[in-house]
Structures are given as structure tokens and as C-alpha cells.
Design an enzyme around this catalytic site. Structure first.
Site, PDB file in Angstrom:
ATOM      1  N   ASP A  19     -78.927   4.836 100.851  1.00 21.39           N
ATOM      2  CA  ASP A  19     -80.043   5.103  99.925  1.00 21.39           C
ATOM      3  C   ASP A  19     -80.463   3.850  99.163  1.00 21.39           C
ATOM      4  O   ASP A  19     -81.638   3.505  99.119  1.00 21.39           O
ATOM      5  CB  ASP A  19     -79.633   6.161  98.867  1.00 21.39           C
ATOM      6  CG  ASP A  19     -79.334   7.511  99.483  1.00 21.39           C
ATOM      7  OD1 ASP A  19     -79.950   7.847 100.502  1.00 21.39           O
ATOM      8  OD2 ASP A  19     -78.473   8.226  98.933  1.00 21.39           O
ATOM      9  N   ARG A  99     -72.721   8.953  86.100  1.00 21.17           N
ATOM     10  CA  ARG A  99     -74.119   8.546  86.084  1.00 21.17           C
ATOM     11  C   ARG A  99     -74.592   8.017  84.722  1.00 21.17           C
ATOM     12  O   ARG A  99     -75.289   6.996  84.677  1.00 21.17           O
ATOM     13  CB  ARG A  99     -75.037   9.688  86.572  1.00 21.17           C
ATOM     14  CG  ARG A  99     -74.835  10.023  88.043  1.00 21.17           C
ATOM     15  CD  ARG A  99     -75.073   8.796  88.922  1.00 21.17           C
ATOM     16  NE  ARG A  99     -74.850   9.047  90.337  1.00 21.17           N
ATOM     17  CZ  ARG A  99     -73.729   8.781  91.002  1.00 21.17           C
ATOM     18  NH1 ARG A  99     -72.696   8.251  90.365  1.00 21.17           N
ATOM     19  NH2 ARG A  99     -73.621   9.021  92.292  1.00 21.17           N
ATOM     20  N   ASP A 128     -78.525  13.977  90.028  1.00 19.89           N
ATOM     21  CA  ASP A 128     -78.370  12.593  89.587  1.00 19.89           C
ATOM     22  C   ASP A 128     -79.649  12.014  88.987  1.00 19.89           C
ATOM     23  O   ASP A 128     -79.617  11.231  88.048  1.00 19.89           O
ATOM     24  CB  ASP A 128     -77.906  11.712  90.757  1.00 19.89           C
ATOM     25  CG  ASP A 128     -76.438  11.922  91.066  1.00 19.89           C
ATOM     26  OD1 ASP A 128     -75.729  12.468  90.208  1.00 19.89           O
ATOM     27  OD2 ASP A 128     -76.008  11.538  92.166  1.00 19.89           O
ATOM     28  N   SER A 178     -72.723  12.169 103.349  1.00 12.92           N
ATOM     29  CA  SER A 178     -73.151  11.407 102.189  1.00 12.92           C
ATOM     30  C   SER A 178     -72.009  11.475 101.177  1.00 12.92           C
ATOM     31  O   SER A 178     -71.614  12.549 100.730  1.00 12.92           O
ATOM     32  CB  SER A 178     -74.428  12.041 101.629  1.00 12.92           C
ATOM     33  OG  SER A 178     -74.651  11.573 100.335  1.00 12.92           O
TER      34      SER A 178
HETATM   35  N1  ARG Z   1     -73.109  18.095  93.199  1.00 12.72           N
HETATM   36  C1  ARG Z   1     -72.432  17.061  92.496  1.00 12.72           C
HETATM   37  C2  ARG Z   1     -73.188  16.660  91.267  1.00 12.72           C
HETATM   38  O1  ARG Z   1     -74.332  16.968  91.125  1.00 12.72           O
HETATM   39  C3  ARG Z   1     -72.091  15.868  93.361  1.00 12.72           C
HETATM   40  C4  ARG Z   1     -73.235  15.154  93.929  1.00 12.72           C
HETATM   41  C5  ARG Z   1     -72.770  13.950  94.637  1.00 12.72           C
HETATM   42  N2  ARG Z   1     -73.724  13.464  95.533  1.00 12.72           N
HETATM   43  C6  ARG Z   1     -74.512  12.461  95.297  1.00 12.72           C
HETATM   44  N3  ARG Z   1     -75.365  12.168  96.195  1.00 12.72           N
HETATM   45  N4  ARG Z   1     -74.480  11.786  94.217  1.00 12.72           N
HETATM   46  O2  ARG Z   1     -72.632  16.039  90.407  1.00 12.72           O
END
Ligand code: ARG
Length: 401
Positions: A19, A99, A128, A178
């Protein structure tokens, strides 16, 4: 290349994966921006030299590496442990709590290098994007945010095509899944896992081993809610978590496979491995049961639910979040003690606990004759406790007659 000079700069949160590699090219080509890539080390264990090389091969003007492992553990993981944070009772929030930290570092670097915007590789389908955007705007409303994958409505297969056209290298694992990873856990998405009926295979996991039939025990010490030692040895928390990922993972512990509600309304199948997080949260919970009053526990459970929701839904910087943290922090004063855990074949349970703040009193709990608990005083209490329920039932019976 025919790009005009004196371009504006953008700081891109960069993992070196598919990405964010696609994002570098897009920011250069479509936005005519100079790209500074930023990789924040939160214990993902990647080859950071290699990531730097990838960045420069994509034509970024600079690459910044920030070691934020300690900060991540102390300011993000520790509050999650104290809050027994499990979104929808299952997900230890590894990605979610990382994040806001990556967003914060991106803003710091953007300010330092006079960049006008910050970019991230989030899709428009996940959580995210919310965590990044809300944190960035909370910290610096003047920065603009570019999310190429979202803006272009790119799908993973399209990204792979784009990567091939632009000479971007694609790792073997990212063709299958991923992955997102840090010290607190891994998330594995996509590929065969999108069929809800497919069991995740061994190749999806790094820590969890499938062929260990032995039994293991560990001992954890907590001080004011923070894990401080493993098997009697004081350890720095990042090390302790890593070690625990290995140990508990070797007993098959740590897989989470559940249906999750994303903030934007999509239900998704999420697979995680988080051996240390599961063990630490459950050990911590057990110690709280021993040391906190029933009243504290019942109220804290409500706060924990709200804490997890705010962390999950990208509201790390909402004032409510720090309000909740103050409450949680206060409750941890007496969460000090030892927890013993047994592990076998993917299963674990607490088998022993001890604390100088223990509210367990054997003299009153015992069923033996040395009990100091005077049973006769219970009769009146029980009568008053049930007063309204008993009355309600007789009123209902009378009206039904
Ligand atoms: N579902 C989880 C979250 O929203 C993990 C997502 C991880 N995947 C990603 N592409 N960042 O925190």
C-alpha cells in the site's frame, strides 16, 4: 523525470509494504509532491535498512526512521493493559493503538521538515483512516491529509497491477495476506481468510506453533497494573512482551478469529495472533479480581468497554479518553501481585495468584469450623436484599389471578 522543482513536501507513513509503496509513486506523479517517508518502529521487527532502500528506490527525497518502541509500550500498550482492552471481547487492539502514535510522529516530522501534508496508505474501508485523520487533524488542523488508496478507490488486485507497472517489488507474503504487525500483536487479513469458512493455516502465523503437546507454566509480577517481571526476573516491558509472544505462542496460544464490526459499518472477519496480549490482559484481569472491590470491578468494566471503543474508533485524543485514563490510573494503585499461568495446546488459565492487597480472606471464606464469619447475620440481609423482587412477584401474581 519531468517534475518541476521547489515542490511541496509530504510526509508519508511508510511501512515498505504494498500500500505505502504505491502511495509514494502516486504522491509524486499525481500530486507532484516531494515525498519524505517515515517508518515508526513499534516492534514490528522489520528489516528497517531494507525499508530505507525501498523508499529511496521509489524516489523519496528523504527517509526517517523513528524508534518509538518504548513510547509505544509505555504510553499506548500499558494503558491498554490497565484497561483490559479487548474490542468486542476479543481484539487486543494492536493496530488500533499504534495508529495514533504513528499519526503523531507523522505530524512531528511534517512540522520539522515544513511539509504541507501528511499521507497514509489506509483504504476507505477500514478503521485506520479514521485513526490517522482524526489524530492528525486534532494535532495540526493546518496539515492536509492525502490517502491515495482511498482517493483512488484502489483494490488490492489493482494495487498489485499498479505496483508491477511501476516497478514496485511485492513480497511473497503480501501476495497471500495483508499483514499488520507490532509488539502487541499481528493482524492477518485477506486471501483465503475472506471466506469465513476457511480455517487460517499455519502459514498465517509467526508466533503460534501447532505441534507442541507439552505443558508450561509462567509467573508474572505486576506493579500498579504494569507487568514487571517474568518468572521472577525483572524485565523491561518491551522485552517481556516479546519473550511472552514467543513462550505463549510456542504453546499454541494467541490466535483470535472473530467477526468484527468496523466503525464504518462493515462486518469483517479478523484473524489475529497476540499471545502476549492475551496472557497479560487475562493475568491482569485476574489480579484485579483479587485486589479491587466488586463495586470497582463493575464500574471499571463499563469504563473498559468505552475505552476500547474510543481506541478502536480513532478517538484517542478525545477528552473523554484522558478522563477515562485518569479513572483507570487511580484504580491501579493496588493492582500489585503475582499471577501463575499454565499453558497447554492453545489453552491457558490462571492457576495461582498472590497480592499484598488481596481482598480474599481465608478466615471468612473457609467452609471449615475455624471460620470467623457469623452466618446468623446473613438472614436479615437476605430478606432486605430480596424485598423488592419478592414484592414484585406477589404483585404480578395478584394481578394475573
Ligand atoms: N481490524 C483491525 C483494526 O481495525 C486490524 C486491522 C489491521 N489491518 C490493517 N490493514 N491495518 O484495528
Amino acid at each position: 523525470m519531468s517534475r518541476s522543482p521547489a515542490m511541496n513536501k509530504v510526509v508519508l507513513a511508510f511501512s515498505g509494504g504494498l500500500d505505502t509503496s504505491v502511495c509514494v509513486k502516486y504522491l509524486q506523479k499525481n500530486h507532484n509532491l516531494d515525498v519524505i517517508t517515515l517508518t515508526v518502529d513499534i516492534g514490528q521487527g522489520d528489516d528497517f535498512k531494507e525499508i530505507e532502500k525501498i523508499s529511496s528506490s521509489l524516489g523519496s527525497i528523504d527517509h526517517i526512521y523513528v524508534d518509538a518502541k518504548e513510547e509505544f509500550v509505555n504510553e499506548y500498550v500499558v494503558p491498554a493493559i490497565k484497561s483490559n482492552a479487548l474490542y468486542q471481547q476479543n481484539y487486543p487492539l494492536a493496530t488500533a493503538i499504534a495508529r495514533p502514535l504513528i499519526a503523531k510522529k507523522s505530524v512531528e516530522i511534517a512540522n520539522k521538515y515544513n511539509a504541507t501534508s501528511v499521507a497514509h496508505g489506509c483504504t476507505g474501508k477500514g478503521n485506520d483512516q479514521i485513526r490517522f485523520d482524526v489524530t492528525i487533524k486534532s494535532l495540526d488542523p493546518n496539515l492536509s491529509i492525502i490517502a491515495p488508496i482511498r482517493d483512488l478507490n484502489l483494490s488490492r488486485d489493482k494495487e498489485i497491477d499498479f505496483a508491477k507497472e511501476n516497478g514496485i517489488r511485492i513480497s511473497e507474503i503480501s501476495k497471500k495476506y495483508s499483514i499488520d504487525k507490532n509488539l502487541w500483536g499481528r493482524s492477518i487479513e485477506g486471501g483465503i481468510l475472506e471466506d469465513l469458512d476457511n480455517e487460517p493455516l499455519e502459514d498465517a502465523f509467526e508466533y503460534v506453533k501447532f505441534n507442541n503437546n507439552s505443558v508450561g507454566t509462567i509467573e508474572l509480577d505486576f506493579e500498579k497494573g504494569i507487568p514487571v517481571s517474568l518468572d521472577g526476573k525483572m524485565e523491561k516491558l518491551p522485552y517481556l512482551i516479546n519473550k511472552l509472544n514467543e513462550i505463549a505462542g510456542s504453546f499454541g496460544i494467541g490466535i483470535i478469529d472473530h467477526i468484527e464490526d468496523r466503525v464504518i459499518g462493515i462486518k469483517s472477519r479478523e484473524v489475529y495472533e497476540a499471545p502476549a496480549a492475551l496472557i497479560l490482559i487475562n493475568a491482569h484481569k485476574d489480579l484485579e479480581k483479587l485486589t479491587l472491590t466488586n463495586h470497582e470491578l463493575r464500574f471499571k468494566a463499563i469504563v473498559e468497554e468505552q475505552w476500547s471503543w474510543l481506541a478502536y474508533s480513532g478517538l484517542w485524543l478525545d477528552p473523554l479518553f484522558s478522563d477515562l485514563n485518569q479513572f483507570i490510573e487511580k484504580t491501579q494503585e493496588r493492582v500489585t501481585g503475582k499471577i501463575k499461568i499454565k499453558m497447554h495446546n492453545g489453552y491457558y488459565r490462571v492457576i495461582g495468584r498472590d497480592s499484598k492487597f488481596s481482598l480474599y480472606n481465608n478466615n471468612i471464606a473457609t467452609y471449615l469450623s475455624n471460620s470467623t464469619f457469623d452466618q446468623t447475620i446473613a438472614k436479615g440481609f437476605v430478606e432486605l436484599w430480596g424485598l423488592q423482587s419478592i414484592t414484585a412477584n406477589s404483585v404480578i401474581a395478584r394481578n394475573n389471578a
